[in-house]
Design an enzyme around this catalytic site. Structure first.
Site, PDB file in Angstrom:
ATOM      1  N   ALA A 146      34.728  -2.646  -2.579  1.00 44.00           N
ATOM      2  CA  ALA A 146      33.286  -2.348  -2.594  1.00 44.00           C
ATOM      3  C   ALA A 146      32.719  -2.757  -3.944  1.00 44.00           C
ATOM      4  CB  ALA A 146      33.058  -0.854  -2.378  1.00 44.00           C
ATOM      5  N   TYR A 203      22.886   1.573  -4.622  1.00 41.12           N
ATOM      6  CA  TYR A 203      24.264   1.688  -4.123  1.00 41.12           C
ATOM      7  C   TYR A 203      24.280   2.460  -2.799  1.00 41.12           C
ATOM      8  CZ  TYR A 203      29.065   3.495  -3.804  1.00 41.12           C
ATOM      9  OH  TYR A 203      30.322   3.849  -3.362  1.00 41.12           O
ATOM     10  N   LYS A 254      25.443   1.058   0.909  1.00 40.50           N
ATOM     11  CA  LYS A 254      26.548   1.630   1.687  1.00 40.50           C
ATOM     12  C   LYS A 254      26.034   2.156   3.038  1.00 40.50           C
ATOM     13  CE  LYS A 254      30.474   2.152  -0.033  1.00 40.50           C
ATOM     14  NZ  LYS A 254      31.646   1.271   0.104  1.00 40.50           N
TER      15      LYS A 254
HETATM   16  N1  LIG Z   1      35.478   5.735  -6.628  1.00 44.99           N
HETATM   17  C1  LIG Z   1      34.672   6.669  -6.140  1.00 44.99           C
HETATM   18  O1  LIG Z   1      34.322   7.634  -6.820  1.00 44.99           O
HETATM   19  C2  LIG Z   1      34.183   6.575  -4.712  1.00 44.99           C
HETATM   20  C3  LIG Z   1      33.360   7.592  -4.188  1.00 44.99           C
HETATM   21  C4  LIG Z   1      32.925   7.499  -2.874  1.00 44.99           C
HETATM   22  C5  LIG Z   1      33.279   6.403  -2.107  1.00 44.99           C
HETATM   23  N2  LIG Z   1      34.059   5.434  -2.640  1.00 44.99           N
HETATM   24  C6  LIG Z   1      34.407   4.282  -1.804  1.00 44.99           C
HETATM   25  O2  LIG Z   1      35.816   4.310  -1.577  1.00 44.99           O
HETATM   26  C7  LIG Z   1      36.300   2.962  -1.467  1.00 44.99           C
HETATM   27  C8  LIG Z   1      37.512   2.793  -2.379  1.00 44.99           C
HETATM   28  O3  LIG Z   1      37.105   3.036  -3.721  1.00 44.99           O
HETATM   29  P1  LIG Z   1      38.132   2.940  -4.938  1.00 44.99           P
HETATM   30  O4  LIG Z   1      37.710   3.980  -5.927  1.00 44.99           O
HETATM   31  O5  LIG Z   1      39.549   2.889  -4.457  1.00 44.99           O
HETATM   32  O6  LIG Z   1      37.723   1.510  -5.517  1.00 44.99           O
HETATM   33  P2  LIG Z   1      38.378   0.717  -6.747  1.00 44.99           P
HETATM   34  O7  LIG Z   1      39.468   1.520  -7.364  1.00 44.99           O
HETATM   35  O8  LIG Z   1      37.278   0.235  -7.607  1.00 44.99           O
HETATM   36  O9  LIG Z   1      39.070  -0.525  -6.015  1.00 44.99           O
HETATM   37  C9  LIG Z   1      38.308  -1.551  -5.452  1.00 44.99           C
HETATM   38  C10 LIG Z   1      39.264  -2.608  -4.925  1.00 44.99           C
HETATM   39  O10 LIG Z   1      38.485  -3.635  -4.322  1.00 44.99           O
HETATM   40  C11 LIG Z   1      38.737  -4.884  -4.967  1.00 44.99           C
HETATM   41  N3  LIG Z   1      37.474  -5.614  -4.981  1.00 44.99           N
HETATM   42  C12 LIG Z   1      36.368  -5.377  -5.729  1.00 44.99           C
HETATM   43  N4  LIG Z   1      35.379  -6.228  -5.405  1.00 44.99           N
HETATM   44  C13 LIG Z   1      35.876  -7.023  -4.412  1.00 44.99           C
HETATM   45  C14 LIG Z   1      35.363  -8.091  -3.651  1.00 44.99           C
HETATM   46  N5  LIG Z   1      34.114  -8.567  -3.861  1.00 44.99           N
HETATM   47  N6  LIG Z   1      36.152  -8.666  -2.731  1.00 44.99           N
HETATM   48  C15 LIG Z   1      37.418  -8.247  -2.510  1.00 44.99           C
HETATM   49  N7  LIG Z   1      37.988  -7.239  -3.218  1.00 44.99           N
HETATM   50  C16 LIG Z   1      37.211  -6.647  -4.151  1.00 44.99           C
HETATM   51  C17 LIG Z   1      39.265  -4.538  -6.327  1.00 44.99           C
HETATM   52  O11 LIG Z   1      40.057  -5.582  -6.828  1.00 44.99           O
HETATM   53  P3  LIG Z   1      39.834  -6.100  -8.357  1.00 44.99           P
HETATM   54  O12 LIG Z   1      40.023  -4.875  -9.220  1.00 44.99           O
HETATM   55  O13 LIG Z   1      40.880  -7.139  -8.507  1.00 44.99           O
HETATM   56  O14 LIG Z   1      38.424  -6.623  -8.407  1.00 44.99           O
HETATM   57  C18 LIG Z   1      40.103  -3.304  -5.984  1.00 44.99           C
HETATM   58  O15 LIG Z   1      41.335  -3.683  -5.419  1.00 44.99           O
HETATM   59  C19 LIG Z   1      35.094   2.068  -1.760  1.00 44.99           C
HETATM   60  O16 LIG Z   1      34.498   1.686  -0.543  1.00 44.99           O
HETATM   61  C20 LIG Z   1      34.125   2.960  -2.504  1.00 44.99           C
HETATM   62  O17 LIG Z   1      32.767   2.580  -2.332  1.00 44.99           O
HETATM   63  C21 LIG Z   1      34.537   5.493  -3.908  1.00 44.99           C
END
Ligand SMILES: NC(=O)c1ccc[n+]([C@@H]2O[C@H](COP(=O)([O-])OP(=O)(O)OC[C@H]3O[C@@H](n4cnc5c(N)ncnc54)[C@H](OP(=O)(O)O)[C@@H]3O)[C@@H](O)[C@H]2O)c1
Length: 283
Positions: A58, A123, A127
């Site tokens: 994301a 954001y 979403k």
């Molecule tokens: N983190 C939060 O607090 C939170 C809260 C609510 C919902 N969410 C949702 O939960 C999900 C997982 O979040 P997370 O915290 O695990 O995220 P994260 O740790 O930031 O990981 C994102 C992953 O996606 C990859 N990525 C980023 N941009 C990309 C693109 N354009 N194309 C392909 N891959 C890409 C990154 O790889 P690189 O690092 O190599 O770019 C990484 O592997 C997301 O949908 C997020 O919106 C997160």
């Protein structure tokens, strides 16, 4: 289960790879599958023999989304719709993630799946648009809304987790400043990965909330992290008005796991999330 995992190096993706040991997971890197490049999605899903495609990727830098709205929509909505379409055409189950930021925070009770979203940031809009575009296909896709995710491999966009930052400040003898009027459901990625695996054993589709249980203010969450780490409470509570940020954020965005509960899947509470995180990090 054969899984194609997009975003497999992030907080959640790492836990899925670590915990789903009985499954066959293919997790191409960002350089190989880029949500901003539609042809890379066509190739990845088209060439895959996976039964399930999971999108953990994301654009979730909330402040940057305000000035990069087009990119936010392209990655969080248009690409998600494309993945859902490709999966529906090929009979693959599709799972993607959404956020508590689809809500405006004008409540005093945890939001359930029945509550109507009203995002107040770019954001959140991106979403929620992704959710609607997936829902419009009427496929068996799952949209899992979660909140405040933290994992052993911190998000590359931040480089550290909130818990790590609070603990590092306390160890350095600094007093942390944490908002006490913003309520959420911070969620340990390890617990989310386990709940997701159980969810895939059901035929659930549509939006499902999955968070560590219990509304908590970020101040109380930080205080508990310090207590569990055996550190002194060295925090000052501040109001969200004192915390400068580019995007508006909901004051209250705790989520209730109503559908998960109906399906017989329980998630541990937020204190247990911190306990598991600290134990896994030590390990
Ligand atoms: N983190 C939060 O607090 C939170 C809260 C609510 C919902 N969410 C949702 O939960 C999900 C997982 O979040 P997370 O915290 O695990 O995220 P994260 O740790 O930031 O990981 C994102 C992953 O996606 C990859 N990525 C980023 N941009 C990309 C693109 N354009 N194309 C392909 N891959 C890409 C990154 O790889 P690189 O690092 O190599 O770019 C990484 O592997 C997301 O949908 C997020 O919106 C997160």
């Amino acid at each position: 289960m054969r899984v194609l995992l997009i975003g497999g190096t992030g907080q959640l993706g790492t836990e899925i790879r670590r915990r789903w040991s009985a499954d066959t997971i293919v997790a191409p890197g960002h350089d190989w599958v880029d949500l901003a490049v539609p042809t890379s999605l066509d190739t990845a899903v088209g060439d895959s023999d996976a039964e399930v495609v999971i999108n953990c990727a994301a654009f979730h830098n909330v402040d940057r989304c305000e000035s990069e709205v087009e990119t936010a929509l392209r990655i969080n909505a248009v690409a998600v719709e494309r993945l859902a379409e490709l999966c529906a055409q090929r009979g693959k189950r599709f799972v993607t993630f959404s956020t508590d930021y689809v809500f405006d925070g004008a409540t005093e009770w945890p939001y359930s799946e029945h509550d109507c979203p009203h995002p107040i940031s770019a954001y959140g809009v991106s979403k929620y648009t992704g959710e609607l575009l997936v829902e419009r296909l009427r496929s068996d896709a799952l949209v899992v809304r979660t909140c405040g995710v933290y994992g052993v491999r911190p998000s590359a966009t931040k480089g550290y987790t909130f818990v790590d930052r609070v603990i590092a400040q306390a160890r350095a003898g600094e007093r942390g400043r944490v908002v006490d009027d913003v309520i959420a459901s911070p969620t340990y990625a390890g617990h989310l990965a386990v709940a997701l695996r159980a969810l895939l054993e059901t035929s659930a589709r549509g939006v499902v909330h999955a968070c560590n249980v219990g509304p908590v203010s970020w101040y109380d969450f930080a205080a508990e992290a310090l207590r569990q780490a055996g550190l002194e409470l060295s925090l000052d509570a501040i109001g969200s008005g004192e915390w400068k940020s580019g995007a508006r954020r909901p004051r209250y965005s705790a989520l209730e796991n109503a559908r998960l509960r109906e399906l017989g899947i329980t998630m541990p509470d937020w204190r247990a999330g911190i306990t598991a995180y600290l134990a896994d990090r030590r390990a």
